[in-house]
Design a protein around this motif. Structure first.
Motif, mmCIF file in Angstrom:
data_model
loop_
_atom_site.group_PDB
_atom_site.id
_atom_site.type_symbol
_atom_site.label_atom_id
_atom_site.label_comp_id
_atom_site.label_asym_id
_atom_site.label_seq_id
_atom_site.Cartn_x
_atom_site.Cartn_y
_atom_site.Cartn_z
ATOM 1 N N PRO A 138 0.835 -1.207 0.000
ATOM 2 C CA PRO A 138 0.000 0.000 0.000
ATOM 3 C C PRO A 138 0.870 1.257 0.000
ATOM 4 O O PRO A 138 1.867 1.329 0.726
ATOM 5 N N VAL A 139 0.478 2.223 -0.814
ATOM 6 C CA VAL A 139 1.125 3.543 -0.784
ATOM 7 C C VAL A 139 0.117 4.620 -0.380
ATOM 8 O O VAL A 139 0.501 5.746 -0.052
ATOM 9 N N MET A 140 -1.171 4.269 -0.421
ATOM 10 C CA MET A 140 -2.234 5.161 0.013
ATOM 11 C C MET A 140 -3.378 4.323 0.574
ATOM 12 O O MET A 140 -3.790 3.342 -0.038
ATOM 13 N N LEU A 141 -3.887 4.705 1.713
ATOM 14 C CA LEU A 141 -5.042 4.058 2.317
ATOM 15 C C LEU A 141 -6.032 5.127 2.748
ATOM 16 O O LEU A 141 -5.636 6.106 3.404
ATOM 17 N N ASP A 142 -7.285 4.942 2.357
ATOM 18 C CA ASP A 142 -8.337 5.908 2.689
ATOM 19 C C ASP A 142 -7.950 7.321 2.258
ATOM 20 O O ASP A 142 -8.122 8.290 3.006
ATOM 21 N N SER A 143 -7.372 7.407 1.022
ATOM 22 C CA SER A 143 -6.942 8.677 0.423
ATOM 23 C C SER A 143 -5.887 9.393 1.251
ATOM 24 O O SER A 143 -5.750 10.624 1.183
ATOM 25 N N THR A 144 -5.121 8.634 2.016
ATOM 26 C CA THR A 144 -4.055 9.206 2.843
ATOM 27 C C THR A 144 -2.761 8.445 2.587
ATOM 28 O O THR A 144 -2.754 7.208 2.601
ATOM 29 N N PRO A 145 -1.644 9.147 2.341
ATOM 30 C CA PRO A 145 -0.373 8.458 2.096
ATOM 31 C C PRO A 145 0.050 7.625 3.300
ATOM 32 O O PRO A 145 -0.205 7.997 4.442
#
Length: 397
Positions: A340-347
């Motif tokens: 993952p590099v972004m989760l829930d539109s958060t880095p």
């Protein structure tokens, strides 16, 4: 469904041949596919407003006869943007092939690929045609249709329909001027199932949107792009008709063959070093998902980042945002490989060494999770390298 070691002539009743006629200096450049009986036929063609003469002739033949006995193809001269003479040459190519096989000209499809704006060398065509044989070397056909491709692209599968084994095979060429829009290169698919041209066209139209229309190398749609599917009924299975389980099974076979060829084309993009697969998951609908996936895989900035092995997720997110799709973007997850590099539109942070392994692989998979539905969209492309510029800057020289 079973993948077999076969070629375009693997289905019953088909043969193929290829050779060096002289359209190119050394490599094979001329070939044909022949069905021993009239085959049902379906096709999709370039959406470029500039359409090459062979496509005009083939489309007319398919619409007129609804049956096909042969496809004849040359590489090295596209016979595109060649005016009335080019059209007459394409008709002559069709007629000469029909005469040699003893069939009606409207049952012969013609295709050409190569340099645009040059007239067909008819003496070369005549010489090559005189040497082609029925039941020739089908593997040579796979080589004869190539241009800047680095390797042949073939696939063959079998499937049981009741007690009958149906075989389907495909071959394609495509390396540059590849962009999703209706049809994206030259591809030919043969099958020995009993199915009408109308049902075949329905299956092709359903499948092309998820396969060939979902690949891009450089954003250019060629004047010569065409996909033809022939099915000659030599298996003598119960006829496959729409709205049945057999039709869905047949469509699944076609989807497998076309997706396999599409991915091979994307991987063999001019100058490519990596295949890029984009999966947009949990989208509101398939069309939106496919548009987003195409937007990401078609982004020059994404493609160059992949070439440079740079996990620049911001370019991915930007391509999602300009895809022209009205979907919520407040809860997006982005993964490169499994990281993952972004989760829930958060880095989120990631391990640099693990990411280096992902980015250095021959295939880089990008997953965009919208958390906004259940639909899936996929697209395939390749990185954009220095060699792409070299190849296309020197294409004619």
């Amino acid at each position: 469904m079973k993948v077999i070691n076969g070629n375009i002539a693997s289905p019953l009743g088909f043969s193929a041949d290829g050779l060096h006629a002289g359209f190119k200096k050394k490599k094979m450049d001329f070939g044909w596919i022949v069905s021993e009986v009239p085959a049902s036929v379906a096709g999709v063609y370039t959406t470029n407003k500039v359409v090459a003469a062979p496509l005009l002739v083939t489309k007319e033949a398919v619409e007129k006869s609804q049956k096909m006995r042969a496809v004849v193809v040359n590489s090295g001269c596209a016979n595109s943007c060649t005016g009335q003479q080019g059209l007459e040459d394409a008709y002559t190519m069709q007629q000469w092939t029909a005469d040699k096989l003893g069939v009606e000209p409207e049952t012969v499809a013609v295709a050409s690929t190569g340099v645009i704006g040059e007239l067909m060398p008819m003496d070369t065509l005549k010489k090559g045609l005189s040497k082609l044989v029925v039941n020739g070397n089908a593997d040579d056909f796979s080589k004869a249709i190539l241009t800047t491709d680095t390797d042949i692209k073939t696939v063959a599968v079998t499937e049981m329909f009741g007690r009958d084994e149906v075989t389907m095979a495909g071959v394609a060429k495509g390396s540059g001027m590849i962009h999703p829009n209706m049809a994206t290169m030259l591809a030919f698919i043969t099958c020995d199932a009993v199915i009408s041209s109308e049902a075949l066209q329905l299956a092709l139209s359903k499948t092309v949107e998820k396969t060939f229309n979902q690949i891009t190398v450089d954003g250019d749609t060629s004047t010569n792009d065409m996909v033809l599917v022939l099915s000659n009924g030599c298996t003598l299975n119960k006829e496959i008709v729409p709205d049945t389980a057999d039709f869905e099974k047949f469509t699944a076979m076609l989807n497998f063959v076309m997706q396999d060829l599409a991915k091979k084309i994307a991987r063999d993009g001019e100058g490519a070093t990596k295949l890029i697969e984009v999966n947009v998951v949990n989208a509101p609908n398939e069309e939106d998902a496919r548009m987003m996936a195409k937007s990401v895989v078609g982004s020059s900035l994404v493609k160059t980042a992949i070439f440079g092995e740079d996990p620049n997720w911001g370019r991915i997110l930007a391509a999602v945002g300009y895809a022209g799709v009205d979907v919520p973007v407040e809860h997006i997850d982005i993964k490169l490989g499994d990281l993952p590099v972004m989760l829930d539109s958060t880095p989120v942070s990631f391990d640099e060494e693990e990411m280096a392994d992902v980015m250095q692989a021959d295939q880089v998979t990008i997953t965009v999770d919208l958390h906004a539905g259940e639909a899936l969209g996929q697209a395939w492309g390749c990185d954009l390298s220095y060699d792409y510029v070299k190849i296309n800057a020197l294409y004619r020289t």
